[in-house]
Design a protein around this motif. Sequence first.
Motif, PDB file in Angstrom:
ATOM      1  N   LEU A 123      31.230 -20.042   3.894  1.00 38.23           N
ATOM      2  CA  LEU A 123      30.011 -20.826   3.653  1.00 38.23           C
ATOM      3  C   LEU A 123      30.380 -22.264   3.321  1.00 38.23           C
ATOM      4  CD1 LEU A 123      27.787 -18.444   1.480  1.00 38.23           C
ATOM      5  CD2 LEU A 123      27.888 -18.683   3.959  1.00 38.23           C
ATOM      6  N   SER A 181      19.225 -19.791  -5.301  1.00 39.82           N
ATOM      7  CA  SER A 181      18.145 -18.831  -5.042  1.00 39.82           C
ATOM      8  C   SER A 181      18.202 -17.695  -6.061  1.00 39.82           C
ATOM      9  CB  SER A 181      18.295 -18.307  -3.610  1.00 39.82           C
ATOM     10  OG  SER A 181      17.353 -17.314  -3.353  1.00 39.82           O
ATOM     11  N   GLY A 182      19.429 -17.239  -6.379  1.00 37.12           N
ATOM     12  CA  GLY A 182      19.587 -16.189  -7.390  1.00 37.12           C
ATOM     13  C   GLY A 182      19.085 -16.637  -8.757  1.00 37.12           C
ATOM     14  N   MET A 235      11.431 -19.125   0.656  1.00 41.48           N
ATOM     15  CA  MET A 235      12.313 -18.048   1.096  1.00 41.48           C
ATOM     16  C   MET A 235      12.778 -17.248  -0.132  1.00 41.48           C
ATOM     17  SD  MET A 235      15.682 -18.413   3.530  1.00 41.48           S
ATOM     18  CE  MET A 235      14.957 -19.253   4.928  1.00 41.48           C
ATOM     19  N   ASN A 236      12.578 -15.926  -0.121  1.00 41.47           N
ATOM     20  CA  ASN A 236      12.985 -15.163  -1.297  1.00 41.47           C
ATOM     21  C   ASN A 236      14.493 -14.882  -1.290  1.00 41.47           C
ATOM     22  OD1 ASN A 236      13.527 -12.914   0.293  1.00 41.47           O
ATOM     23  ND2 ASN A 236      11.444 -12.128   0.096  1.00 41.47           N
ATOM     24  N   ARG A 237      14.955 -14.235  -2.358  1.00 39.59           N
ATOM     25  CA  ARG A 237      16.409 -14.045  -2.512  1.00 39.59           C
ATOM     26  C   ARG A 237      16.992 -13.204  -1.380  1.00 39.59           C
ATOM     27  NH1 ARG A 237      15.752 -12.582  -8.805  1.00 39.59           N
ATOM     28  NH2 ARG A 237      15.980 -14.656  -9.691  1.00 39.59           N
ATOM     29  N   THR A 296      17.187 -15.243   1.804  1.00 35.16           N
ATOM     30  CA  THR A 296      18.231 -16.264   1.685  1.00 35.16           C
ATOM     31  C   THR A 296      19.613 -15.623   1.846  1.00 35.16           C
ATOM     32  OG1 THR A 296      16.856 -17.498   0.136  1.00 35.16           O
ATOM     33  CG2 THR A 296      19.189 -18.073   0.193  1.00 35.16           C
ATOM     34  N   SER A 301      20.083 -14.476   5.547  1.00 38.11           N
ATOM     35  CA  SER A 301      20.288 -15.547   6.544  1.00 38.11           C
ATOM     36  C   SER A 301      21.646 -16.220   6.342  1.00 38.11           C
ATOM     37  CB  SER A 301      19.156 -16.570   6.487  1.00 38.11           C
ATOM     38  OG  SER A 301      19.138 -17.196   5.229  1.00 38.11           O
ATOM     39  N   ILE A 302      22.033 -16.412   5.081  1.00 35.23           N
ATOM     40  CA  ILE A 302      23.347 -17.009   4.816  1.00 35.23           C
ATOM     41  C   ILE A 302      24.455 -16.019   5.185  1.00 35.23           C
ATOM     42  CG2 ILE A 302      24.867 -17.801   2.939  1.00 35.23           C
ATOM     43  CD1 ILE A 302      22.519 -19.313   1.789  1.00 35.23           C
ATOM     44  N   GLY A 346      21.503 -13.579 -10.884  1.00 40.55           N
ATOM     45  CA  GLY A 346      20.108 -13.155 -10.979  1.00 40.55           C
ATOM     46  C   GLY A 346      19.631 -12.271  -9.840  1.00 40.55           C
ATOM     47  N   TYR A 347      20.473 -12.071  -8.825  1.00 38.74           N
ATOM     48  CA  TYR A 347      20.069 -11.173  -7.740  1.00 38.74           C
ATOM     49  C   TYR A 347      19.964  -9.749  -8.273  1.00 38.74           C
ATOM     50  CZ  TYR A 347      20.751 -14.593  -3.987  1.00 38.74           C
ATOM     51  OH  TYR A 347      20.639 -15.673  -3.162  1.00 38.74           O
TER      52      TYR A 347
END
Lengths: 243, 250
Positions: free
Chosen positions: A100, A111-112, B1-3, B6, B9-10, B101-102
């Motif tokens: 990445l 995002s997390g 875009m939610n977790r 994201t 896609s990454i 946090g995921y």
Amino acid sequence: MEASTTTTGEATSNKVLVRANEIEKTYGSSFPFTRSVTVLTDADLEIRTGEIVGIVGANGSGKSTLMNILVGVLEQDSGTVERTGTVGWCPQEPLLYDRLTVGETFRLFGSGYGMTAEEIDEAKHRLASKLDFEQYLDYRIDQLSGGNRQKINLSIALMHNPDVLMLDEPYTGFDWETYLTFWDLAEELAADGTAVTMISHLIEEQSRLDRIYEVRDGQVYDVTDQEAETDATASERGEATDE
Amino acid sequence: MNRTTTAFSIGIKEQVRNYVLVALLVVLPVSFITLAFAVTQNVEMPVRTLVDGETVTVMRGMPEVHGVIMTPITSALIAGLAGLFLMREAKDTDGRLAVAGYRARQVIAARFGVLAAITLIVTGVSVGVMRVDFQPEYLWWFVAAMLVVSLTYGLIGMLVGAVFNRLAGMWLMLILPMLDIGLFQDPLFIQSEPDWWMKLFPGYWPVRVMVDTGLTTDVDTALSLVWATGYLLLVAVLAIGIYYRVTQAS
């Protein structure tokens, strides 16, 4: 004692943000004829808002094990960990995805943390400017030098302005300027109320720490006062010599 | 875009940049499937399959049979390696996503979604390359069995990645589909019913479906596809459990 970990609410001033009680941890093996290693036997520790706390100890004493348990990536065999507020964790080895880019890494972790795209972008540019990696934002992680990878590793822990910051030898590979910038940043964060906890090996930085815990023989000792006495003694000796 | 979106896609971007995987996707189908058709002697061979619910032997061209077997081997091999790579990387780093946090279900959905996407592509490429030389009698039944066996091997790759290091895992995932699909289930090698222990391998039920729907004019193996799907679900439950354990996702 059963193992348990709880994470609660938001941090307030001068409050205990992390409390560990009677933590025990043994690394076992499911293979026969291999021995298990007991690392922590009865470890207690408290971390408060606005403190810079150092965790010291000999190699293999269990510092990283203790931090991993406090963060929640490793489960203790018994004992309790209570955490309040948000946590930022900078592991000793950069735990990042090699293929990445730096920007994508910020987006993934941001995002997390529940940050918006704008907040992620702001944090990315703020930290890139502060730690001097702006020119590498489009580089893949595996194209970065060890020092720059460590800057990203640290930035990911900092980007959401956590209440508790857990740093496992965060400055490995930093040049002198970045090392000093890191300490400015840590002191700024502590002044804003963040509890900064770091594993440290360097004697000279112990004067920067508000509290020092030593991991020894599986237990955690508060050696802040001993270190202060040692410093004072050394200082007196220095003065005597000067005279 | 939610977790989950994201991370998914990454995760796809990350795999697209995995040049070993991309190279395998280009090189293996051509070298395994096209060459299998090209170099196999064109003679009629007895093939064991199901017709009207009975196990019988029919005569088919050896290149067709070889092609039918080499296609799932190719797909299973690449999917297995993809699963292995995914787990090796996840094992090291996904725990940090949990600290960030995921939730476990978000990371699991993203990672298994990436594996499913890779499997779809691998299956599509393998079947596409096969169709240059050979048209199965029932394409969509054949594709369904291909997807099931490929996904099963992708998940087995993840399980192997949780236990073994990259090198040992690669050897295992190279050898396992070859032995299972290319030897134990190959109707050219095993003329009678496979021994009971050969039926425990992931290729048993899907290959029955592929031989039947690829080489005969009736579909007699619908139940085999159900068993194959059940096997897949069992491996999926195991893989999710192991993933959860090794990444300390919470």
